[in-house]
Scaffold this motif. Sequence first.
Motif, PDB file in Angstrom:
ATOM      1  N   PHE A  16       0.835  -1.204   0.000  1.00 43.87           N
ATOM      2  CA  PHE A  16       0.000   0.000   0.000  1.00 43.87           C
ATOM      3  C   PHE A  16       0.872   1.257   0.000  1.00 43.87           C
ATOM      4  N   ALA A  17       1.955   1.234   0.763  1.00 42.15           N
ATOM      5  CA  ALA A  17       2.851   2.391   0.813  1.00 42.15           C
ATOM      6  C   ALA A  17       3.484   2.659  -0.547  1.00 42.15           C
ATOM      7  N   ILE A  18       3.909   1.594  -1.219  1.00 43.46           N
ATOM      8  CA  ILE A  18       4.505   1.752  -2.555  1.00 43.46           C
ATOM      9  C   ILE A  18       3.460   2.257  -3.542  1.00 43.46           C
ATOM     10  N   ALA A  19       2.255   1.679  -3.492  1.00 42.93           N
ATOM     11  CA  ALA A  19       1.192   2.072  -4.423  1.00 42.93           C
ATOM     12  C   ALA A  19       0.842   3.546  -4.274  1.00 42.93           C
ATOM     13  N   ILE A  20       0.812   4.028  -3.037  1.00 42.34           N
ATOM     14  CA  ILE A  20       0.443   5.428  -2.812  1.00 42.34           C
ATOM     15  C   ILE A  20       1.583   6.362  -3.210  1.00 42.34           C
ATOM     16  N   THR A  21       2.826   5.872  -3.103  1.00 42.38           N
ATOM     17  CA  THR A  21       3.987   6.679  -3.503  1.00 42.38           C
ATOM     18  C   THR A  21       4.092   6.798  -5.017  1.00 42.38           C
ATOM     19  N   LEU A  22       3.720   5.753  -5.734  1.00 39.52           N
ATOM     20  CA  LEU A  22       3.799   5.765  -7.198  1.00 39.52           C
ATOM     21  C   LEU A  22       2.941   6.867  -7.812  1.00 39.52           C
ATOM     22  N   LEU A  23       1.896   7.268  -7.112  1.00 37.87           N
ATOM     23  CA  LEU A  23       0.985   8.275  -7.661  1.00 37.87           C
ATOM     24  C   LEU A  23       1.680   9.608  -7.923  1.00 37.87           C
ATOM     25  N   VAL A  24       2.610   9.966  -7.056  1.00 36.68           N
ATOM     26  CA  VAL A  24       3.239  11.281  -7.176  1.00 36.68           C
ATOM     27  C   VAL A  24       4.130  11.375  -8.410  1.00 36.68           C
ATOM     28  N   LEU A  25       4.518  10.241  -8.972  1.00 36.37           N
ATOM     29  CA  LEU A  25       5.383  10.252 -10.159  1.00 36.37           C
ATOM     30  C   LEU A  25       4.686  10.859 -11.368  1.00 36.37           C
ATOM     31  N   GLU A  26       3.360  10.918 -11.326  1.00 38.75           N
ATOM     32  CA  GLU A  26       2.618  11.482 -12.443  1.00 38.75           C
ATOM     33  C   GLU A  26       2.486  12.998 -12.371  1.00 38.75           C
ATOM     34  N   LEU A  27       2.936  13.600 -11.280  1.00 39.28           N
ATOM     35  CA  LEU A  27       2.906  15.069 -11.170  1.00 39.28           C
ATOM     36  C   LEU A  27       4.171  15.629 -11.799  1.00 39.28           C
ATOM     37  N   ARG A  28       4.007  16.376 -12.870  1.00 40.96           N
ATOM     38  CA  ARG A  28       5.146  16.869 -13.655  1.00 40.96           C
ATOM     39  C   ARG A  28       5.459  18.324 -13.339  1.00 40.96           C
ATOM     40  N   ILE A  29       6.743  18.639 -13.294  1.00 40.77           N
ATOM     41  CA  ILE A  29       7.177  20.030 -13.147  1.00 40.77           C
ATOM     42  C   ILE A  29       7.140  20.699 -14.519  1.00 40.77           C
ATOM     43  N   PRO A  30       6.474  21.848 -14.659  1.00 42.07           N
ATOM     44  CA  PRO A  30       6.443  22.543 -15.955  1.00 42.07           C
ATOM     45  C   PRO A  30       7.851  22.875 -16.444  1.00 42.07           C
ATOM     46  N   ALA A  31       8.035  22.815 -17.744  1.00 37.20           N
ATOM     47  CA  ALA A  31       9.344  23.111 -18.332  1.00 37.20           C
ATOM     48  C   ALA A  31       9.731  24.567 -18.061  1.00 37.20           C
ATOM     49  N   LEU A  45       0.680  25.651 -14.202  1.00 38.02           N
ATOM     50  CA  LEU A  45       0.227  24.891 -13.033  1.00 38.02           C
ATOM     51  C   LEU A  45      -1.285  24.721 -13.042  1.00 38.02           C
ATOM     52  N   LEU A  46      -2.006  25.787 -13.406  1.00 39.76           N
ATOM     53  CA  LEU A  46      -3.464  25.689 -13.474  1.00 39.76           C
ATOM     54  C   LEU A  46      -3.909  24.704 -14.546  1.00 39.76           C
ATOM     55  N   ALA A  47      -3.148  24.627 -15.631  1.00 39.70           N
ATOM     56  CA  ALA A  47      -3.491  23.701 -16.712  1.00 39.70           C
ATOM     57  C   ALA A  47      -3.339  22.240 -16.283  1.00 39.70           C
ATOM     58  N   GLN A  48      -2.605  22.015 -15.213  1.00 40.06           N
ATOM     59  CA  GLN A  48      -2.380  20.654 -14.732  1.00 40.06           C
ATOM     60  C   GLN A  48      -3.425  20.212 -13.697  1.00 40.06           C
ATOM     61  N   TRP A  49      -4.516  20.950 -13.572  1.00 40.89           N
ATOM     62  CA  TRP A  49      -5.505  20.604 -12.548  1.00 40.89           C
ATOM     63  C   TRP A  49      -6.028  19.180 -12.672  1.00 40.89           C
ATOM     64  N   PRO A  50      -6.174  18.601 -13.881  1.00 40.28           N
ATOM     65  CA  PRO A  50      -6.615  17.195 -13.918  1.00 40.28           C
ATOM     66  C   PRO A  50      -5.633  16.246 -13.220  1.00 40.28           C
ATOM     67  N   SER A  51      -4.345  16.551 -13.309  1.00 46.52           N
ATOM     68  CA  SER A  51      -3.345  15.713 -12.634  1.00 46.52           C
ATOM     69  C   SER A  51      -3.489  15.808 -11.121  1.00 46.52           C
ATOM     70  N   PHE A  52      -3.699  17.025 -10.616  1.00 46.03           N
ATOM     71  CA  PHE A  52      -3.862  17.202  -9.176  1.00 46.03           C
ATOM     72  C   PHE A  52      -5.156  16.538  -8.695  1.00 46.03           C
ATOM     73  N   LEU A  53      -6.211  16.621  -9.515  1.00 44.32           N
ATOM     74  CA  LEU A  53      -7.481  15.983  -9.160  1.00 44.32           C
ATOM     75  C   LEU A  53      -7.322  14.470  -9.097  1.00 44.32           C
ATOM     76  N   ALA A  54      -6.709  13.900 -10.130  1.00 41.94           N
ATOM     77  CA  ALA A  54      -6.526  12.449 -10.181  1.00 41.94           C
ATOM     78  C   ALA A  54      -5.652  11.969  -9.030  1.00 41.94           C
ATOM     79  N   PHE A  55      -4.585  12.716  -8.742  1.00 44.17           N
ATOM     80  CA  PHE A  55      -3.696  12.346  -7.637  1.00 44.17           C
ATOM     81  C   PHE A  55      -4.446  12.352  -6.309  1.00 44.17           C
ATOM     82  N   SER A  56      -5.219  13.403  -6.064  1.00 42.50           N
ATOM     83  CA  SER A  56      -5.938  13.521  -4.790  1.00 42.50           C
ATOM     84  C   SER A  56      -6.958  12.401  -4.618  1.00 42.50           C
ATOM     85  N   LEU A  57      -7.735  12.131  -5.682  1.00 44.71           N
ATOM     86  CA  LEU A  57      -8.734  11.066  -5.609  1.00 44.71           C
ATOM     87  C   LEU A  57      -8.086   9.717  -5.325  1.00 44.71           C
TER      88      LEU A  57
END
Length: 210
Positions: A16-31, A45-57
Amino acid sequence: MEKETARIEGFSDGVFAIAITLLVLELRIPAAEANNSRQALINSLLAQWPSFLAFSLSFFSIFIMWVNHHKMFKQIYRRNSTLMFANGLILFLATCISYPTALLARYYSTPSVTVAVAVYTGLFVLINLAFNLLWGIASRNRTLLRPEISTAAIKKIRRNYQYGIPVHLSAFLLSFCWPGGALILCAGLWTYWAFTSRRLDLSTSLANRP
């Protein structure tokens, strides 16, 4: 009665700890090259709101899965091969969450959103079925449960997990016509489970009742 599930619980906590950690890998730093100004970075950053939503859920869904898994194993004292494989199915599905999370983040603001949400909610239908399977195996004949648990307590826990099947299935079907509503339905169920997880903390009187 000596508890035989310590290694199962320890291994499960790690997964469970690994699974929850893997989620953050999908959050990208803007170029940096494309965001030299403050406003450009804010817009990126605002354009990435779907990523933040998916991560939180997904973060809170895995967390609630872990809470319920922990509370379930407070009632399970013994193990057999069938129980271990059923538990392995839950862990397999938990590690799969990162993929539909990435899919949801990438396609939520596109015409393919219905497919992305259907994959996401469909996985949680399977997860809910897996939790019901695990408790069904554990409570069958009561041989794997702690001796003092009552029939009423077993039924109470079973009902708590059965509520999720029609709700997650409804969210899956709703995803094809109202993707946002499907995610709201899932989040509502997870919120309900978060506030009612104390039902799995059985009181002494309930546990000893025949």
